[in-house]
Design a protein around this motif. Structure first.
Motif, PDB file in Angstrom:
ATOM      1  N   LYS A  84      21.299  59.209  58.811  1.00 25.75           N
ATOM      2  CA  LYS A  84      20.853  57.866  59.185  1.00 25.75           C
ATOM      3  C   LYS A  84      21.956  56.867  58.849  1.00 25.75           C
ATOM      4  O   LYS A  84      22.412  56.797  57.710  1.00 25.75           O
ATOM      5  N   ILE A  85      22.365  56.110  59.860  1.00 29.99           N
ATOM      6  CA  ILE A  85      23.539  55.253  59.755  1.00 29.99           C
ATOM      7  C   ILE A  85      23.158  53.816  60.092  1.00 29.99           C
ATOM      8  O   ILE A  85      22.323  53.568  60.970  1.00 29.99           O
ATOM      9  N   ASP A  86      23.774  52.875  59.410  1.00 31.82           N
ATOM     10  CA  ASP A  86      23.525  51.459  59.676  1.00 31.82           C
ATOM     11  C   ASP A  86      23.906  51.124  61.115  1.00 31.82           C
ATOM     12  O   ASP A  86      24.921  51.591  61.637  1.00 31.82           O
ATOM     13  N   ASN A  87      23.073  50.340  61.754  1.00 27.16           N
ATOM     14  CA  ASN A  87      23.286  49.992  63.161  1.00 27.16           C
ATOM     15  C   ASN A  87      24.619  49.269  63.358  1.00 27.16           C
ATOM     16  O   ASN A  87      24.909  48.297  62.679  1.00 27.16           O
ATOM     17  N   ASN A  88      25.435  49.779  64.294  1.00 26.09           N
ATOM     18  CA  ASN A  88      26.766  49.225  64.514  1.00 26.09           C
ATOM     19  C   ASN A  88      27.204  49.540  65.940  1.00 26.09           C
ATOM     20  O   ASN A  88      27.165  50.695  66.364  1.00 26.09           O
ATOM     21  N   GLU A  89      27.610  48.518  66.675  1.00 27.56           N
ATOM     22  CA  GLU A  89      28.008  48.719  68.078  1.00 27.56           C
ATOM     23  C   GLU A  89      29.188  49.677  68.193  1.00 27.56           C
ATOM     24  O   GLU A  89      29.291  50.447  69.154  1.00 27.56           O
ATOM     25  N   GLU A  90      30.108  49.625  67.226  1.00 28.43           N
ATOM     26  CA  GLU A  90      31.277  50.509  67.274  1.00 28.43           C
ATOM     27  C   GLU A  90      30.865  51.971  67.188  1.00 28.43           C
ATOM     28  O   GLU A  90      31.458  52.836  67.831  1.00 28.43           O
ATOM     29  N   TYR A  91      29.841  52.256  66.369  1.00 31.84           N
ATOM     30  CA  TYR A  91      29.364  53.633  66.257  1.00 31.84           C
ATOM     31  C   TYR A  91      28.796  54.112  67.595  1.00 31.84           C
ATOM     32  O   TYR A  91      28.989  55.270  67.985  1.00 31.84           O
ATOM     33  N   GLU A  92      28.076  53.213  68.264  1.00 29.79           N
ATOM     34  CA  GLU A  92      27.467  53.583  69.548  1.00 29.79           C
ATOM     35  C   GLU A  92      28.534  53.863  70.599  1.00 29.79           C
ATOM     36  O   GLU A  92      28.417  54.804  71.388  1.00 29.79           O
ATOM     37  N   LYS A  93      29.590  53.046  70.634  1.00 28.25           N
ATOM     38  CA  LYS A  93      30.675  53.249  71.598  1.00 28.25           C
ATOM     39  C   LYS A  93      31.354  54.602  71.388  1.00 28.25           C
ATOM     40  O   LYS A  93      31.817  55.232  72.333  1.00 28.25           O
ATOM     41  N   LEU A  94      31.398  55.033  70.140  1.00 26.34           N
ATOM     42  CA  LEU A  94      32.063  56.298  69.807  1.00 26.34           C
ATOM     43  C   LEU A  94      31.155  57.515  69.978  1.00 26.34           C
ATOM     44  O   LEU A  94      31.624  58.647  69.833  1.00 26.34           O
ATOM     45  N   ASN A  95      29.878  57.262  70.250  1.00 23.56           N
ATOM     46  CA  ASN A  95      28.893  58.352  70.237  1.00 23.56           C
ATOM     47  C   ASN A  95      28.947  59.078  68.890  1.00 23.56           C
ATOM     48  O   ASN A  95      28.910  60.314  68.812  1.00 23.56           O
ATOM     49  N   LEU A  96      29.039  58.273  67.824  1.00 23.14           N
ATOM     50  CA  LEU A  96      29.235  58.829  66.486  1.00 23.14           C
ATOM     51  C   LEU A  96      28.104  59.766  66.083  1.00 23.14           C
ATOM     52  O   LEU A  96      28.352  60.811  65.470  1.00 23.14           O
ATOM     53  N   ASN A  97      26.872  59.406  66.411  1.00 22.68           N
ATOM     54  CA  ASN A  97      25.743  60.244  66.026  1.00 22.68           C
ATOM     55  C   ASN A  97      25.885  61.671  66.567  1.00 22.68           C
ATOM     56  O   ASN A  97      25.733  62.649  65.825  1.00 22.68           O
ATOM     57  N   GLU A  98      26.182  61.777  67.856  1.00 19.26           N
ATOM     58  CA  GLU A  98      26.308  63.106  68.482  1.00 19.26           C
ATOM     59  C   GLU A  98      27.475  63.894  67.888  1.00 19.26           C
ATOM     60  O   GLU A  98      27.361  65.097  67.615  1.00 19.26           O
ATOM     61  N   LYS A  99      28.596  63.203  67.673  1.00 19.19           N
ATOM     62  CA  LYS A  99      29.781  63.889  67.151  1.00 19.19           C
ATOM     63  C   LYS A  99      29.567  64.386  65.722  1.00 19.19           C
ATOM     64  O   LYS A  99      30.032  65.466  65.359  1.00 19.19           O
ATOM     65  N   LEU A 100      28.870  63.605  64.917  1.00 22.02           N
ATOM     66  CA  LEU A 100      28.621  64.019  63.541  1.00 22.02           C
ATOM     67  C   LEU A 100      27.712  65.240  63.476  1.00 22.02           C
ATOM     68  O   LEU A 100      27.943  66.157  62.683  1.00 22.02           O
ATOM     69  N   VAL A 101      26.686  65.248  64.291  1.00 20.96           N
ATOM     70  CA  VAL A 101      25.782  66.403  64.325  1.00 20.96           C
ATOM     71  C   VAL A 101      26.559  67.663  64.697  1.00 20.96           C
ATOM     72  O   VAL A 101      26.431  68.712  64.055  1.00 20.96           O
ATOM     73  N   GLU A 102      27.399  67.547  65.732  1.00 25.28           N
ATOM     74  CA  GLU A 102      28.179  68.697  66.186  1.00 25.28           C
ATOM     75  C   GLU A 102      29.141  69.188  65.103  1.00 25.28           C
ATOM     76  O   GLU A 102      29.207  70.397  64.817  1.00 25.28           O
ATOM     77  N   GLN A 103      29.866  68.267  64.477  1.00 22.44           N
ATOM     78  CA  GLN A 103      30.851  68.672  63.476  1.00 22.44           C
ATOM     79  C   GLN A 103      30.200  69.210  62.209  1.00 22.44           C
ATOM     80  O   GLN A 103      30.676  70.173  61.611  1.00 22.44           O
ATOM     81  N   MET A 104      29.090  68.588  61.789  1.00 26.99           N
ATOM     82  CA  MET A 104      28.419  69.058  60.584  1.00 26.99           C
ATOM     83  C   MET A 104      27.835  70.452  60.775  1.00 26.99           C
ATOM     84  O   MET A 104      27.883  71.296  59.873  1.00 26.99           O
ATOM     85  N   ASN A 105      27.287  70.713  61.940  1.00 25.25           N
ATOM     86  CA  ASN A 105      26.733  72.046  62.204  1.00 25.25           C
ATOM     87  C   ASN A 105      27.839  73.084  62.358  1.00 25.25           C
ATOM     88  O   ASN A 105      27.650  74.258  62.006  1.00 25.25           O
ATOM     89  N   ALA A 106      28.989  72.653  62.847  1.00 21.17           N
ATOM     90  CA  ALA A 106      30.137  73.561  62.918  1.00 21.17           C
ATOM     91  C   ALA A 106      30.565  73.952  61.505  1.00 21.17           C
ATOM     92  O   ALA A 106      30.868  75.122  61.226  1.00 21.17           O
ATOM     93  N   HIS A 107      30.570  72.978  60.589  1.00 25.46           N
ATOM     94  CA  HIS A 107      30.876  73.254  59.183  1.00 25.46           C
ATOM     95  C   HIS A 107      29.888  74.265  58.613  1.00 25.46           C
ATOM     96  O   HIS A 107      30.269  75.226  57.932  1.00 25.46           O
ATOM     97  N   ALA A 108      28.588  74.026  58.865  1.00 26.17           N
ATOM     98  CA  ALA A 108      27.549  74.892  58.306  1.00 26.17           C
ATOM     99  C   ALA A 108      27.696  76.323  58.806  1.00 26.17           C
ATOM    100  O   ALA A 108      27.575  77.280  58.035  1.00 26.17           O
TER     101      ALA A 108
END
Length: 321
Positions: free
Chosen positions: A140-164
């Motif tokens: 859960k991340i603080d609302n930020n337009e820059e995060y949305e432009k980066l699709n940060l949520n999707e990228k973090l899920v993908e990278q974290m699961n790759a780590h796991a």
């Protein structure tokens, strides 16, 4: 088990007037967080306060009871906070060598830094479960337009699961969402604890302004309560990015020690002044005492804390009721 992680930042790499950027992640089980939120909401109600918790906005001690009780409740709970310090000058120098502009650098850091912080909270999640059941993680991340432009949520899920998967860990990140900090007590918690850590690292307490004196008084009160100094050092981990693959862990106790020494010396001087006044006028009214001491009304509770200390009933006595 369900595990929740909250992310926030302080300062940005492209804020050239700031030497450091700070990134923090706060993790706990959903049951533990639900209990913390329940306790804090009751603290808000008991203190007739609807305003959100933010360290930068704590510039008068009117709400000290709300802040003190909230911070004390959190630090005595199941708390894990990782904070990463980035030297902005070093980061920009690294970007220049790679031919990256500031925006490109920031975008890359927004992905890599949260990932490293989150991994630090999740790598031993299996130890928190009594069986081999999969741990479900939500970011859960603080609302930020820059995060949305980066699709940060999707990228973090993908990278974290790759780590796991790569490290054969017993957790899976189910989703990552953005929240409004005004409606999220856990985001307010990470914001406040990060603010405190930044305040200690940068030694802002030495500015000796009304605002920094008020903040120092709050931090000191929380730290001296029971085993909170120990808990603070045990549950809050501090790391520094030095341009290498591995993060450097920093002893947060060094910053605590410097603060405690400075604040103790400051308090001794102020308490000595007050003792001299009370010696000749023991029944003096609080307003008159405040005026003689030269305290603005925004530091009234600091004054009361000193008086309670002198009277032997405990500096935090009125905050614990």
């Amino acid at each position: 088990m369900n595990y929740l992680i909250y992310f926030d930042e302080s300062n940005k790499i492209d804020q050239f007037n700031e030497r450091f950027s700070y990134y923090g992640a706060y993790g706990a089980s959903d049951k533990s967080l639900a209990e913390i939120v329940k306790i804090i909401r009751k603290i808000y109600i008991d203190n007739h306060s609807k305003s959100e918790l933010h360290f930068t906005k704590y510039t008068k001690d009117t709400n000290i009871k709300k802040y003190f009780k909230t911070l004390n409740a959190v630090i005595t709970s199941e708390l894990r906070i990782n904070i990463l310090i980035v030297n902005n000058e070093d980061a920009l120098s690294s970007a220049a060598r790679l031919g990256l502009n500031t925006e490109e650098l920031r975008n890359l850091f927004y992905i890599k830094i949260p990932e490293r912080l989150f991994y630090g909270l999740t790598r031993d999640l299996s130890d928190l479960t009594k069986d081999d059941k999969l741990v479900s993680v939500k970011l859960k991340i603080d609302n930020n337009e820059e995060y949305e432009k980066l699709n940060l949520n999707e990228k973090l899920v993908e990278q974290m699961n790759a780590h796991a998967a790569y490290r054969n860990k017993n957790y899976r990140v189910m989703k990552s969402i953005t929240l409004d900090s005004k409606k999220s007590i856990p985001l307010q918690i990470i914001d406040t604890f990060m603010g405190i850590v930044v305040f200690l690292i940068e030694k802002s307490y030495m500015d000796n302004t009304n605002s920094t004196i008020i903040k120092s008084d709050l931090i000191y009160r929380v730290l001296i309560e029971k085993a909170n100094i120990y808990r603070f050092q045990k549950q809050i981990k501090l790391f520094e990015w030095t341009g290498s693959e591995e993060l450097k862990e920093i002893n947060i106790g060094d910053y605590l020690s410097s603060f405690i020494v400075y604040k103790s010396n400051y308090d001794i001087e102020e308490i000595t002044k007050m003792k001299d006044i009370l010696l000749t006028n023991p029944s003096i009214k609080t307003k008159d005492l405040r005026n003689i001491m030269g305290y603005p009304n925004t530091r009234r509770n600091q004054l009361l804390g000193y008086r309670n200390h002198i009277e032997g009933i405990g500096r935090n006595s009125f905050l614990l009721n």
